[in-house]
Motif scaffolding. Structure first.
Motif, short mmCIF file in Angstrom:
data_model
loop_
_atom_site.label_atom_id
_atom_site.label_comp_id
_atom_site.label_asym_id
_atom_site.label_seq_id
_atom_site.Cartn_x
_atom_site.Cartn_y
_atom_site.Cartn_z
N HIS A 24 0.80 -1.22 0.00
CA HIS A 24 0.00 0.00 0.00
C HIS A 24 0.84 1.27 0.00
O HIS A 24 0.34 2.32 -0.34
N GLY A 25 2.09 1.21 0.40
CA GLY A 25 2.95 2.38 0.43
C GLY A 25 3.29 2.84 -0.97
O GLY A 25 3.62 2.04 -1.84
N GLY A 26 3.21 4.14 -1.22
CA GLY A 26 3.59 4.69 -2.51
C GLY A 26 2.50 4.62 -3.56
O GLY A 26 2.67 5.11 -4.65
N ARG A 27 1.39 4.04 -3.23
CA ARG A 27 0.28 3.98 -4.19
C ARG A 27 -0.35 5.35 -4.32
O ARG A 27 -0.61 6.02 -3.33
N VAL A 28 -0.58 5.74 -5.54
CA VAL A 28 -1.28 6.99 -5.79
C VAL A 28 -2.76 6.67 -5.78
O VAL A 28 -3.21 5.85 -6.55
N ARG A 29 -3.49 7.28 -4.88
CA ARG A 29 -4.90 6.94 -4.77
C ARG A 29 -5.76 8.19 -4.70
O ARG A 29 -5.31 9.24 -4.27
N VAL A 30 -6.97 8.04 -5.13
CA VAL A 30 -7.91 9.15 -5.12
C VAL A 30 -8.39 9.38 -3.70
O VAL A 30 -8.70 8.45 -2.99
N ARG A 31 -8.43 10.63 -3.33
CA ARG A 31 -8.99 10.98 -2.03
C ARG A 31 -9.98 12.10 -2.20
O ARG A 31 -10.02 13.04 -1.44
N GLY A 32 -10.73 12.02 -3.27
CA GLY A 32 -11.66 13.11 -3.55
C GLY A 32 -10.89 14.37 -3.87
O GLY A 32 -9.80 14.33 -4.38
N ARG A 33 -11.46 15.46 -3.55
CA ARG A 33 -10.80 16.74 -3.80
C ARG A 33 -10.39 17.38 -2.49
O ARG A 33 -10.33 18.60 -2.37
N ASP A 34 -10.11 16.59 -1.48
CA ASP A 34 -9.71 17.07 -0.16
C ASP A 34 -10.63 18.20 0.32
O ASP A 34 -10.18 19.28 0.68
N ASP A 35 -11.91 17.93 0.28
CA ASP A 35 -12.94 18.87 0.74
C ASP A 35 -12.86 20.22 0.03
O ASP A 35 -13.08 21.26 0.63
N GLY A 36 -12.52 20.20 -1.25
CA GLY A 36 -12.48 21.44 -2.03
C GLY A 36 -11.28 22.31 -1.74
O GLY A 36 -11.26 23.48 -2.13
N ARG A 37 -10.28 21.80 -1.05
CA ARG A 37 -9.10 22.60 -0.73
C ARG A 37 -8.36 23.01 -1.99
O ARG A 37 -8.18 22.21 -2.90
N ARG A 70 13.74 12.71 -7.57
CA ARG A 70 14.26 12.38 -8.90
C ARG A 70 13.13 11.96 -9.85
O ARG A 70 13.02 12.44 -10.97
N THR A 71 12.25 11.08 -9.36
CA THR A 71 11.12 10.60 -10.17
C THR A 71 10.20 11.73 -10.58
O THR A 71 9.83 11.87 -11.75
N LEU A 72 9.81 12.56 -9.62
CA LEU A 72 8.89 13.66 -9.92
C LEU A 72 9.53 14.69 -10.84
O LEU A 72 8.87 15.26 -11.71
N GLN A 123 7.06 6.24 -1.49
CA GLN A 123 7.71 6.49 -2.77
C GLN A 123 6.87 5.95 -3.92
O GLN A 123 6.71 4.75 -4.07
N PRO A 124 6.31 6.84 -4.76
CA PRO A 124 5.48 6.37 -5.87
C PRO A 124 6.32 5.91 -7.06
O PRO A 124 7.45 6.36 -7.24
N ARG A 125 5.75 5.03 -7.85
CA ARG A 125 6.42 4.61 -9.09
C ARG A 125 6.13 5.64 -10.18
O ARG A 125 5.09 6.29 -10.16
#
Length: 137
Positions: A24-37, A70-72, A123-125
């Motif tokens: 589960h670490g590093g997975r890019v996941r949807v979290r909505g729009r962070d309450d419109g932040r 480096r990745t980003l 760390q995301p891929r």
């Protein structure tokens, strides 16, 4: 014999936990729009990208943070209109608390308007970052 069984049980439990945590670490996941932040350049300390922005929260002694930087950086250079901003979590504790950043590195993917569309802890891929940008642009 009982001590050996306890040892094996503890080792099996720890291994299972490690596998799940790594998965589960590093997975890019949807979290909505962070309450419109919405985050702007002034709060982030850098200019937002025309199409999207990759915001990385790091700390000084974090080895995965260097690899994530480096990745980003590679992804931002590869995709036109995408910016990469790195934030020292220790120097911006108010923002860390507000956004619920619990570990470093944490990456937020912002759309052109500065709204959080995706988040990754760990760390995301590169492939996951590119896929997440598809949501933002």
């Amino acid at each position: 014999m009982t001590g050996l069984m306890v040892c094996v049980a503890v080792l099996a439990t720890a291994s299972a936990y490690g596998v799940l945590r790594k998965r589960h670490g590093g997975r890019v996941r949807v979290r909505g729009r962070d309450d419109g932040r919405r985050l702007d350049a002034g709060r982030l300390g850098g200019e937002l990208g025309e199409r999207a922005t990759l915001v990385q929260f790091s700390s000084a002694f974090c080895a995965p943070c260097r690899a994530t930087r480096r990745t980003l950086g590679e992804v931002a250079a590869m995709v036109p209109g995408v910016a990469h901003i790195e934030i020292d979590a220790e120097q911006h504790l108010d923002l860390v608390r507000e956004l619920g950043i619990l570990k470093t590195p944490t990456v937020l993917v912002l759309d052109a308007g500065g709204h959080v569309v995706r988040r990754a802890a760990g760390q995301p891929r590169k492939a996951d970052v590119i896929a997440a940008l598809g949501e933002a642009v």
